[in-house]
Design a protein around this motif. Structure first.
Motif, PDB file in Angstrom:
ATOM      1  N   LEU A 247       0.950  -1.142  -0.172  1.00 20.62           N
ATOM      2  CA  LEU A 247       0.006   0.046   0.004  1.00 20.62           C
ATOM      3  C   LEU A 247       0.989   1.248   0.111  1.00 20.62           C
ATOM      4  N   ARG A 248       0.668   2.263  -0.815  1.00 19.78           N
ATOM      5  CA  ARG A 248       1.495   3.160  -1.123  1.00 19.78           C
ATOM      6  C   ARG A 248       0.505   4.652  -0.480  1.00 19.78           C
ATOM      7  N   PRO A 249       0.857   5.132   0.763  1.00 21.72           N
ATOM      8  CA  PRO A 249       0.051   6.016   1.348  1.00 21.72           C
ATOM      9  C   PRO A 249      -0.151   7.420   0.546  1.00 21.72           C
ATOM     10  N   ALA A 250       0.929   7.709  -0.041  1.00 19.05           N
ATOM     11  CA  ALA A 250       0.832   8.847  -0.909  1.00 19.05           C
ATOM     12  C   ALA A 250      -0.187   8.974  -1.988  1.00 19.05           C
ATOM     13  N   SER A 251      -0.879   7.553  -2.346  1.00 18.86           N
ATOM     14  CA  SER A 251      -1.621   7.605  -3.449  1.00 18.86           C
ATOM     15  C   SER A 251      -3.009   7.600  -2.787  1.00 18.86           C
ATOM     16  N   THR A 252      -2.906   7.102  -1.564  1.00 22.79           N
ATOM     17  CA  THR A 252      -4.469   7.307  -0.760  1.00 22.79           C
ATOM     18  C   THR A 252      -4.552   8.672  -0.543  1.00 22.79           C
ATOM     19  N   VAL A 253      -3.500   9.242  -0.001  1.00 17.95           N
ATOM     20  CA  VAL A 253      -3.636  11.001   0.488  1.00 17.95           C
ATOM     21  C   VAL A 253      -4.204  11.511  -0.875  1.00 17.95           C
ATOM     22  N   ASP A 254      -3.807  11.180  -1.914  1.00 13.56           N
ATOM     23  CA  ASP A 254      -4.004  12.064  -3.321  1.00 13.56           C
ATOM     24  C   ASP A 254      -5.483  11.661  -3.678  1.00 13.56           C
ATOM     25  N   SER A 255      -5.833  10.398  -3.483  1.00 13.24           N
ATOM     26  CA  SER A 255      -7.282  10.170  -3.827  1.00 13.24           C
ATOM     27  C   SER A 255      -8.385  10.571  -2.832  1.00 13.24           C
ATOM     28  N   CYS A 256      -8.019  10.347  -1.681  1.00 10.34           N
ATOM     29  CA  CYS A 256      -8.755  10.955  -0.573  1.00 10.34           C
ATOM     30  C   CYS A 256      -8.863  12.445  -0.500  1.00 10.34           C
ATOM     31  N   GLY A 257      -7.874  13.176  -1.002  1.00  5.43           N
ATOM     32  CA  GLY A 257      -7.460  14.734  -0.950  1.00  5.43           C
ATOM     33  C   GLY A 257      -8.423  15.233  -2.076  1.00  5.43           C
ATOM     34  N   GLY A 258      -8.518  14.546  -3.027  1.00  4.65           N
ATOM     35  CA  GLY A 258      -9.469  15.069  -4.208  1.00  4.65           C
ATOM     36  C   GLY A 258     -11.174  14.921  -4.044  1.00  4.65           C
ATOM     37  N   PHE A 259     -11.438  13.779  -3.082  1.00  3.25           N
ATOM     38  CA  PHE A 259     -12.626  13.505  -2.641  1.00  3.25           C
ATOM     39  C   PHE A 259     -13.073  14.621  -1.674  1.00  3.25           C
TER      40      PHE A 259
END
Ligand code: ADP
Ligand code: MG
Length: 464
Positions: A247-259
């Motif tokens: 799991l790559r937290p930076a990707s999670t941050v980006d998708s959650c950030g957009g939401f």
């Protein structure tokens, strides 16, 4: 892929309340069609015992006995012990049997805890609804007890029961929030916190156990039944059930950030910016849905503060710092707030232990220029239902009736930037579940730093 292992199909909308909503309903639908399809090699034939309807009094009779059984000290090793999907038929059956051995006891413990609330509280229609949901779920599992799940037909039927269980409990949080709000005259805030801390942590574990088997089922059945759909998802080879081993937290941050930026745009007409720095390519083994829940809640808080403080031009900065293996050098150690008081209620019986103490972890710092947290407010931020969202002038800790409006919106699946007052305490429950934690540092008048420390799952045995 028809079903992606635990990637949210509707990104994060559902996860604002429960990370599991979308998946549970599509799982149920798929299983219904699988069991209804006579051409399937695992087609459903009614099982005389398991299709037996269990009535309320039979459930009532079982609860005291089941609730006396100790909770199995669940470890992450348990969740991955059946190996990397696709599982063999034997391993899948073993996973189903293991899941069945845990769930009735876990549900009975919750029913008992609800019964122990003051009578007037359990009589509240919302609390009663949750109580009935638990009774119902236990009634669907009891017919399976004392039997062995020995073939794939049984396994499909059992997975269908699990999917229904997950779906039944999807809206628990807004319903409980409303119930306790309506009962606030009859139960102290401390008692509510104690109950919810225990209840919601237990719920995390129960859903995890059920979701893990459902996910293993989906990624394994096509292996021995090519006619079954959906097919395994080749783009997610790093998943073992609900755990993403890379799991790559930076990707999670980006998708959650957009939401969260979308919600801000709806609420305030502005989209706050964010930047990710540190070591964005860090990966670790963790449950993506849990990380999505936590990051969404923390970003909501940071974005809301940024906008309300008129600092839209200052980005929220998210720093990803991989944790070096133990021992952590003192300059990298993060001092966390003490874990929530009621953690001890579980001891080690409910929290999931990391696979090994040297499991790689990650610390995520979310830094905003939202003006920080008023020192009068600070002591209350971890309380369930505490929010400053409705009325800035309200006495800290007071529950305004306006909050019911936010809860109604939440029950309808609408996304709100804040107002339920469950974001911080529930995020902490998720983080602590795997031995991590959350620390909030407020520089009043300037901004807030939130340190989210997560312990990874550790080395994963490839199994068969
Ligand atoms: P909610 O967001 O629904 O109000 P939370 O539990 O997420 O509930 O947060 C509780 C309160 O903590 C918020 O209402 C707010 O007053 C305060 N808070 C949390 N994070 C921040 C932040 N980054 N900046 C300022 N205040 C914050
Ligand atoms: Mg919040």
């Amino acid at each position: 892929c028809t079903v992606r292992p635990l990637r949210l199909l509707t990104p994060l909308r559902a996860s604002t309340l429960s990370p599991f909503t979308t998946r549970a309903s599509s799982t149920l639908q798929h299983l219904k069609s699988a069991t209804a399809n006579p051409s399937s090699s695992t087609g459903h034939h009614p099982h005389p015992h398991r299709d037996r309807h269990i009535n309320r009094s039979e459930v009532d009779d079982e609860v005291p006995w089941l609730a006396k059984q100790p909770l199995h000290p669940l470890s992450l090793a348990d969740l991955v012990k059946h190996g990397r999907p696709p599982l063999s038929a034997e391993a899948l059956l073993a996973s189903a049997r293991f899941t069945l051995s845990l769930l009735p006891i876990r549900l009975a413990h919750r029913i008992q805890a609800l019964r122990n609330l003051p009578y007037i509280v359990v009589s509240n229609p919302n609390i009663r609804k949750i109580y009935n949901n638990y009774q119902h779920s236990l009634s669907t599992l009891l017919p399976w007890q004392g039997r062995t799940i020995s073939n794939l037909e049984d396994e499909i039927r059992f997975t269908e029961v699990l999917a229904e269980l997950v779906q039944t409990h999807t809206d628990t949080i807004p319903i409980l929030a409303r119930g306790f709000l309506e009962c606030r005259k009859y139960i102290s805030a401390a008692e509510v916190t104690r109950f919810l801390d225990e209840h919601l942590r237990a719920r995390i574990g129960t859903r995890l156990v059920a979701e893990q088997h459902i996910a293993l089922h989906f990624s394994s059945t096509p292996h021995f039944d090519p006619g079954a759909s959906p097919t395994p998802c080749p783009e997610h080879p790093s998943y073992i059930g609900v755990i993403d081993t890379a799991l790559r937290p930076a990707s999670t941050v980006d998708s959650c950030g957009g939401f969260v930026a979308d919600i801000c745009e709806l609420n305030y007409g502005v989209r706050p910016r964010w930047v990710v720095d540190g070591e964005p390519d860090t990966t670790f083994a963790f449950v993506p849905m849990h990380l999505e829940y936590i990051v969404t809640e923390l970003l909501k808080n940071a974005f809301r503060a940024t906008v309300e403080n008129g600092m839209n031009r200052e980005p929220v900065v998210i720093t990803i710092a991989p944790e070096p293996p133990n021992p952590v050098p003192p300059h990298r150690a993060v001092h966390l707030d003490p874990p929530s008081e009621t953690r001890g209620v579980f001891g080690n019986t409910d929290a999931i232990a990391p696979l090994d103490d040297n499991a790689p972890g990650v610390t995520i710092r979310i830094r905003d220029r939202g003006g920080g947290i008023n020192p009068d407010v600070l002591p209350h931020i971890w309380g369930y239902s505490f929010t400053t969202f409705i009325d800035q002038d309200e006495v800290p800790g007071a529950w305004g009736d306006d909050a019911l409006g936010v809860i109604s919106a939440a029950s309808n699946g609408a996304s709100s930037i804040a107002g339920l007052g469950y974001g911080l305490p529930l995020s902490r429950a998720y983080a602590e579940y795997f031995g991590g934690g959350i620390a909030v540092q407020s520089l009043y008048g300037w901004g807030t730093d939130v340190y989210l420390r997560l312990k990874g799952v550790g080395k994963i045995d490839e199994g068969k």
